[in-house]
Design an enzyme around this catalytic site. Sequence first.
Site, short mmCIF file in Angstrom:
data_model
loop_
_atom_site.label_atom_id
_atom_site.label_comp_id
_atom_site.label_asym_id
_atom_site.label_seq_id
_atom_site.Cartn_x
_atom_site.Cartn_y
_atom_site.Cartn_z
N HIS A 135 -10.78 -0.15 5.64
CA HIS A 135 -9.68 0.31 5.73
C HIS A 135 -9.35 -0.73 6.97
CE1 HIS A 135 -6.30 3.08 7.47
NE2 HIS A 135 -6.10 2.42 5.72
N ASP A 158 -3.98 -3.18 4.45
CA ASP A 158 -4.76 -2.38 4.46
C ASP A 158 -6.73 -2.46 3.92
OD1 ASP A 158 -3.68 0.03 4.63
OD2 ASP A 158 -3.95 1.22 2.52
N LYS A 161 -3.98 4.69 -2.49
CA LYS A 161 -5.76 5.63 -1.44
C LYS A 161 -6.93 6.14 -2.74
CE LYS A 161 -4.16 4.49 2.77
NZ LYS A 161 -4.53 2.83 3.39
N LYS A 219 -1.65 -2.78 11.11
CA LYS A 219 -2.33 -2.84 10.30
C LYS A 219 -1.32 -4.12 9.91
CE LYS A 219 -4.19 0.22 7.97
NZ LYS A 219 -3.64 1.32 8.62
N THR A 220 -0.13 -3.91 9.19
CA THR A 220 0.29 -4.39 7.94
C THR A 220 1.33 -5.04 8.85
OG1 THR A 220 0.39 -2.78 6.71
CG2 THR A 220 2.94 -4.11 6.60
N ARG A 227 0.94 11.25 2.48
CA ARG A 227 -0.37 11.78 1.78
C ARG A 227 -0.69 13.09 2.09
NH1 ARG A 227 -4.48 10.24 4.36
NH2 ARG A 227 -2.87 8.79 5.52
N SER A 231 -3.52 5.10 10.42
CA SER A 231 -2.08 4.81 9.83
C SER A 231 -0.72 4.42 11.23
CB SER A 231 -1.79 6.27 8.55
OG SER A 231 0.43 5.86 8.12
N ARG A 233 9.04 3.52 2.98
CA ARG A 233 7.96 2.42 3.02
C ARG A 233 8.84 1.82 1.97
NH1 ARG A 233 2.72 2.41 4.63
NH2 ARG A 233 2.12 5.10 5.28
N1 LIG Z 1 3.35 -3.16 19.38
C1 LIG Z 1 2.87 -2.86 18.50
N2 LIG Z 1 2.36 -3.52 17.34
C2 LIG Z 1 2.79 -2.95 16.37
N3 LIG Z 1 3.41 -2.21 15.65
C3 LIG Z 1 4.46 -1.79 16.33
C4 LIG Z 1 4.66 -2.30 17.76
N4 LIG Z 1 5.66 -1.48 18.39
C5 LIG Z 1 5.96 -0.94 17.10
N5 LIG Z 1 5.06 -0.67 16.21
C6 LIG Z 1 6.03 -0.07 14.98
O1 LIG Z 1 4.73 0.29 14.77
C7 LIG Z 1 4.70 0.43 13.16
C8 LIG Z 1 3.38 0.19 12.78
O2 LIG Z 1 3.32 0.21 11.17
P1 LIG Z 1 2.33 -0.36 9.63
O3 LIG Z 1 2.36 -1.63 10.80
O4 LIG Z 1 2.35 -0.14 8.89
O5 LIG Z 1 0.81 0.79 9.65
P2 LIG Z 1 -0.43 0.54 9.02
O6 LIG Z 1 -0.21 -0.77 8.04
O7 LIG Z 1 -1.46 0.38 10.42
O8 LIG Z 1 -0.66 1.76 8.60
C9 LIG Z 1 5.65 -0.43 12.68
O9 LIG Z 1 6.94 0.25 12.08
C10 LIG Z 1 5.90 -1.20 13.50
O10 LIG Z 1 7.52 -1.24 13.87
C1 LIG Z 2 -0.70 4.38 2.59
C2 LIG Z 2 -1.41 5.35 3.50
O1 LIG Z 2 -1.83 4.18 4.77
P1 LIG Z 2 -0.95 2.82 5.76
O2 LIG Z 2 0.24 4.87 6.36
O3 LIG Z 2 -2.32 2.82 6.67
O4 LIG Z 2 -0.81 2.10 5.21
C3 LIG Z 2 -0.56 6.45 3.63
O5 LIG Z 2 -1.73 6.86 5.21
O6 LIG Z 2 -0.31 7.08 3.14
#
Ligand SMILES: Nc1ncnc2c1ncn2[C@@H]1O[C@H](COP(=O)(O)OP(=O)(O)O)[C@@H](O)[C@H]1O
Ligand SMILES: C=C(OP(=O)(O)O)C(=O)O
Length: 539
Positions: free
Chosen positions: A220, A259, A201, A244-245, A61, A240, A325
């Site tokens: 969020h 998200d 977003k 979360k995911t 972003r 980010s 992604r």
């Molecule tokens: N202990 C942990 N808990 C959560 N994610 C972790 C951890 N260790 C490594 N990771 C990595 O960190 C990243 C978290 O990203 P994601 O879940 O997409 O975050 P968000 O959705 O908050 O943007 C993933 O690539 C995941 O594999």
């Molecule tokens: C889509 C986004 O949010 P997130 O990384 O939390 O998935 C982003 O930051 O571009």
Amino acid sequence: MTDIGDRNAAHGAAEAGFRALKTVYWNLEAPRLYEEALGRKEGQLAKGGALVATTGSHTGRSPKDKFVVRDASTETEVWWDNNGAITPEQFATLHADFLKHAEGKELFAQDLYGGADPAHRVKARIYTEFAWHSLFIRNLLIRPDRSEIPSYVPDLTIIDLPSFQADPARHGCRSKTVIAIDFTKKIVLIGGSAYAGEMKKSVFTYLNYILPGQGVMPMHCSANAALDANGGSAIFFGLSGTGKTTLSNDSSRQLLGDDEHGWSNEGIFNFEGGCYAKTIRLSRNAEPEIYATTERFGTVMENVIIDPVSRAPDFDDASLTENTRCAYPLDFIANASGTGRAGHPKNIVMLTCDAFGVMPPIAKLTGAEAMYHFLSGYTAKVAGTERGLTGPEATFSTCFGAPFMPRHPSAYGNLLRDLIAKHSVDCWLVNTGWTGGGVGTGRRMPIRVTRRLLAAALDGSLSAAEFRRDPYFGFAVPVAVPGVEPHILQPVKTWANKGAFVETAARLVKMFEDNFKRFETHVDADVRAAGPSAQAIAA
Ligand SMILES: Nc1ncnc2c1ncn2[C@@H]1O[C@H](COP(=O)(O)OP(=O)(O)O)[C@@H](O)[C@H]1O
Ligand SMILES: C=C(OP(=O)(O)O)C(=O)O
């Protein structure tokens, strides 16, 4: 202009001001969008059936290129310290230039919903220049039933033209990239960036503006719910990359979304109908549900490198970006909720990726501490993910999502405080970042450990554990959790160099205190007292 696909015959592109378009492809579904995207060489087909696209220079972003129209109705509503402003005249010129730029082009339009609760949803129509963007946003938002399309009239219109180049002098923006939001006209214009996340977003930002007025807390966060109806739902706030995911995907619970959610008097609801997961170093073992979506027809992969011959994805390849992604509809996850709705949360988890390695892997928060950490919105960026970053850098992004919050944080904070109190929610802070040292000396918290700690928090057993007070942050940290090495719960014990730990922890505390000064006049004394303090270190 030729129209193709299901649409509302009485309400089309002319109402949005488009003239002399070549074609509008309305509400195409995945197979047709694949044909169009591949036919235009917008992307490639990956081995398992996903559509792979690259985004050029913008692989994330562009928060600094985002602007809100400052007019009579937004003047007193928007938190201008946090949101760039453009004038209604500059927006009108930008809008006219967007429409001109679209002349002679083929566009794709999707009529979708933001909000699983019909009482609080926005009908978002998204016009895109790229077929793959149309598939992305169709995956991400909520798809109406085909029978709803003939009467669909949008509330919000988004026009996404990556080939448009903005002109700072003419449009009041900062660069050739622009994300301009007019809350009064209910139009979003995205130009000069092909990063697909800008679209989703923008819908989030719009809902964050309107929902507080409906008594709904927009968040969020990801969310999941216990399979047994009495187990309750849980929400996971985080910036980010904090997890979360990853963490909302849990085969023992039902996934709501990864998200963006709202919390109303009825319970929580997803804003979206799909997920946008990070794929860098994606592991089939650690994240099996997400991995499986990358091997399916319909998933969009962004900036993932695929082998030129076999078309197999290489998730370890960060040559285009760390921010690779995949975007897929929620029903690609076996245990996803069909409604996107659940009852009031029993647990709130605030995720932080602490690259300094001084936050404990889990802490229990009082209501006041939860408010302190919600307003602080701490995480840390790691060197390498951004140009110019040489060591970990603390980031304080209020409400765990400052770039998407048009209103003052107190508007969201007050709503959350009242909901936490009303529903007696247990609150937790979880460090998914570093342990045993900061970046460089320590290691990332194993996902297995985080999952184990969360399981104990969400099933209610952890609340009954023995706790000790964290000497720096003051919150309660469990002494032991079955299945987790006890020393990992006490960060100082994981560091080889205790002196370095003490010095790093004190530095982080100071950053928290400096950051919180801007909120001190907006919160009650109990929240001011809920942060880390110099006294705690001396004690
Ligand atoms: N202990 C942990 N808990 C959560 N994610 C972790 C951890 N260790 C490594 N990771 C990595 O960190 C990243 C978290 O990203 P994601 O879940 O997409 O975050 P968000 O959705 O908050 O943007 C993933 O690539 C995941 O594999
Ligand atoms: C889509 C986004 O949010 P997130 O990384 O939390 O998935 C982003 O930051 O571009």
